[in-house]
Design an enzyme around this catalytic site. Structure first.
Site, short mmCIF file in Angstrom:
data_model
loop_
_atom_site.label_atom_id
_atom_site.label_comp_id
_atom_site.label_asym_id
_atom_site.label_seq_id
_atom_site.Cartn_x
_atom_site.Cartn_y
_atom_site.Cartn_z
N ASN A 36 0.73 -1.30 -0.10
CA ASN A 36 0.21 -0.03 -0.08
C ASN A 36 0.85 1.38 0.06
O ASN A 36 0.44 2.39 0.10
CB ASN A 36 -1.06 -0.13 1.16
CG ASN A 36 -0.18 -0.10 2.31
OD1 ASN A 36 0.96 0.25 2.54
ND2 ASN A 36 -1.00 -0.34 3.47
N ALA A 77 4.36 -7.21 5.35
CA ALA A 77 3.76 -6.15 5.58
C ALA A 77 3.26 -5.78 7.00
O ALA A 77 2.29 -6.74 7.26
CB ALA A 77 2.57 -6.01 4.38
N TYR A 144 3.54 -5.06 19.57
CA TYR A 144 4.12 -5.88 18.32
C TYR A 144 4.62 -7.36 18.52
O TYR A 144 4.03 -8.07 17.45
CB TYR A 144 5.63 -5.05 18.13
CG TYR A 144 6.27 -5.50 17.02
CD1 TYR A 144 5.81 -5.41 15.98
CD2 TYR A 144 7.52 -5.83 17.44
CE1 TYR A 144 6.84 -6.15 14.77
CE2 TYR A 144 8.40 -6.44 16.43
CZ TYR A 144 7.85 -6.50 14.95
OH TYR A 144 8.66 -7.08 13.94
N1 UFG Z 1 19.29 2.49 20.47
C1 UFG Z 1 19.97 3.44 21.08
N2 UFG Z 1 19.89 4.69 20.49
C2 UFG Z 1 18.86 5.05 19.29
C3 UFG Z 1 18.23 3.87 18.88
C4 UFG Z 1 18.33 2.55 19.21
O1 UFG Z 1 20.89 3.37 22.05
O2 UFG Z 1 18.90 6.12 18.79
C5 UFG Z 1 19.40 1.26 20.97
C6 UFG Z 1 18.24 0.45 21.34
O3 UFG Z 1 18.18 0.67 22.74
C7 UFG Z 1 18.47 -0.93 21.44
C8 UFG Z 1 19.70 -0.97 20.18
O4 UFG Z 1 20.00 0.21 20.02
O5 UFG Z 1 19.17 -1.51 22.37
C9 UFG Z 1 18.95 -1.61 18.76
O6 UFG Z 1 17.61 -0.76 18.64
P1 UFG Z 1 16.89 -0.71 17.29
O7 UFG Z 1 15.69 0.22 17.25
O8 UFG Z 1 17.64 -0.53 16.05
O9 UFG Z 1 16.30 -2.28 17.22
P2 UFG Z 1 15.61 -3.05 18.19
O10 UFG Z 1 16.39 -4.18 18.98
O11 UFG Z 1 14.62 -2.13 19.21
O12 UFG Z 1 14.39 -3.55 17.34
C10 UFG Z 1 14.53 -4.96 16.84
C11 UFG Z 1 13.56 -4.94 15.45
C12 UFG Z 1 12.17 -4.91 16.16
C13 UFG Z 1 12.03 -5.95 16.93
C14 UFG Z 1 12.81 -5.95 18.19
C15 UFG Z 1 12.83 -7.00 19.12
O13 UFG Z 1 13.74 -3.78 14.48
O14 UFG Z 1 11.25 -5.20 14.93
O15 UFG Z 1 14.26 -5.96 17.73
O16 UFG Z 1 13.16 -6.50 20.43
F1 UFG Z 1 10.71 -6.22 17.69
#
Ligand code: UFG
Length: 328
Positions: A36, A77, A144
């Site tokens: 979409n 998606a 999620y």
């Molecule tokens: N982080 C920072 N600063 C930022 C962004 C992220 O320190 O500006 C840290 C987060 O706290 C985390 C790590 O970097 O510890 C990775 O963060 P992301 O946001 O890149 O990824 P996530 O681990 O939160 O998310 C991923 C997937 C999600 C999934 C999740 C499961 O993108 O779809 O893992 O916990 F749900």
């Protein structure tokens, strides 16, 4: 070999779906991207057919199945931001769960029986042991993860009742970009660590915030398992060929099997880009487990999958080439 089988790629204009679309095309599949364009980009659909459509539109989905007669569906998606899912769970249940049921319903009506599902390590919740294996209890701690687990549950029921055959691929942290920088990560707003760090390296943001430096980890920052997006794409094709070859429905982790802290990611980005990256240490982000690292022996043994890009330098290097192409 694959022949000219057709894959309907739901969400094929998004980050991971667009890489799968290219990989499938290179492997000789016909693809139909159904998207979409709410989060995806038309410019990312450089291969196969494209159909502008919403999974919420059951009528259009039905028409798509009648017209293209796909042999399999890959479903990318979804909304995928943990924090947003806590603030607005309805958005996640409607899109990630209810709309997926439309897709499954259209598949059943069209007698399309092979399904590869983009699931997530977020279905495990807070890990009891590291690395996390597939049999680890699934107790997600945010909407999620729960929306994805609900679909996994529905798939098992569809398999038992209607003969659907499926593979759940539980991704850890997708990262990196196409080696020729044709496609890459492009979220709006961006919330993921590596593109934010590269934005700071490119001078597009003044600094990066570390979300918590007081975790019980070696350097105090969260540890994640970063897996190259092309390795994810290849795993989808192996999973599909496994199903086509008569393999049983099941679930596989897709990760590197090794973790890197937020500080290690930033240091690696400094080395890869050769740029200054200003960092500040901020508070923890709600819902972040300290360590998430996947055990991937099952995917290796059953699917014959191993990452081609296990090195963080290569993951960040491809992401940086994509970033520079667009912004520098
Ligand atoms: N982080 C920072 N600063 C930022 C962004 C992220 O320190 O500006 C840290 C987060 O706290 C985390 C790590 O970097 O510890 C990775 O963060 P992301 O946001 O890149 O990824 P996530 O681990 O939160 O998310 C991923 C997937 C999600 C999934 C999740 C499961 O993108 O779809 O893992 O916990 F749900």
């Amino acid at each position: 070999m694959s022949g000219k089988k057709t894959i309907l790629v739901a969400g094929g204009a998004g980050y991971i779906g667009s890489h799968l679309n290219r990989a499938a095309h290179e492997r000789g599949y016909r693809t139909v991207v159904y998207d979409n364009l709410v989060c995806g980009h038309k410019s990312a659909v450089q291969w196969g057919d494209f159909l502008l459509g919403d999974l919420a539109d059951a009528g259009q989905l039905r028409l798509a199945f009648r017209h293209f007669r796909p042999d399999a569906v890959m479903h990318f998606a979804a909304h995928a931001c943990v924090g947003e899912s806590v603030a607005d769970p309805e958005k996640y249940y409607l899109n990630n769960m209810a709309a997926t049921l439309n897709l499954l319903c259209a598949m059943r009506e069209a007698d399309c029986r092979n399904f590869i599902f983009s699931s997530t390590c977020a279905t495990y919740g807070i890990p009891r042991q590291i690395p996390i294996a597939e049999e680890h209890p699934q107790a997600p701690v945010n909407p999620y993860g729960r929306s994805k687990l609900m679909v996994e549950t529905a798939l098992a029921d569809y398999a038992a009742a209607y003969g659907l055959r499926y593979v759940n691929l539980r991704y850890f942290n997708a990262a990196g970009a196409d080696v020729l920088a044709r496609t890459g990560e492009d979220h709006n707003p961006e919330t993921h660590l590596i593109p934010l760090v590269l934005d700071a390296a490119a001078g597009r943001r003044p600094r990066v915030s570390i979300f918590g430096a007081d975790y019980d980890t070696p350097d105090g920052t969260c540890v994640r398992d970063y897996i190259h997006v092309d390795d994810l794409a290849r795993a989808h094709l192996l999973a599909l060929e496994y199903l086509f070859g008569g393999g049983e429905s099941g679930s596989f982790n897709l990760g590197n099997g090794r973790g890197y802290s937020v500080k290690q990611v930033i240091d690696c980005a400094r080395a890869v880009t050769g740029r200054e990256i200003t960092v500040i240490e901020g508070p923890r982000r709600a819902g972040d487990p300290p360590v998430l690292v996947g055990g991937t022996e099952l995917a290796e043994r059953v699917l014959g999958w191993r990452p081609d890009f296990p090195r963080l330098e290569d993951i960040i290097g491809t992401a940086w080439a994509w970033h520079k192409k667009r912004f520098c």
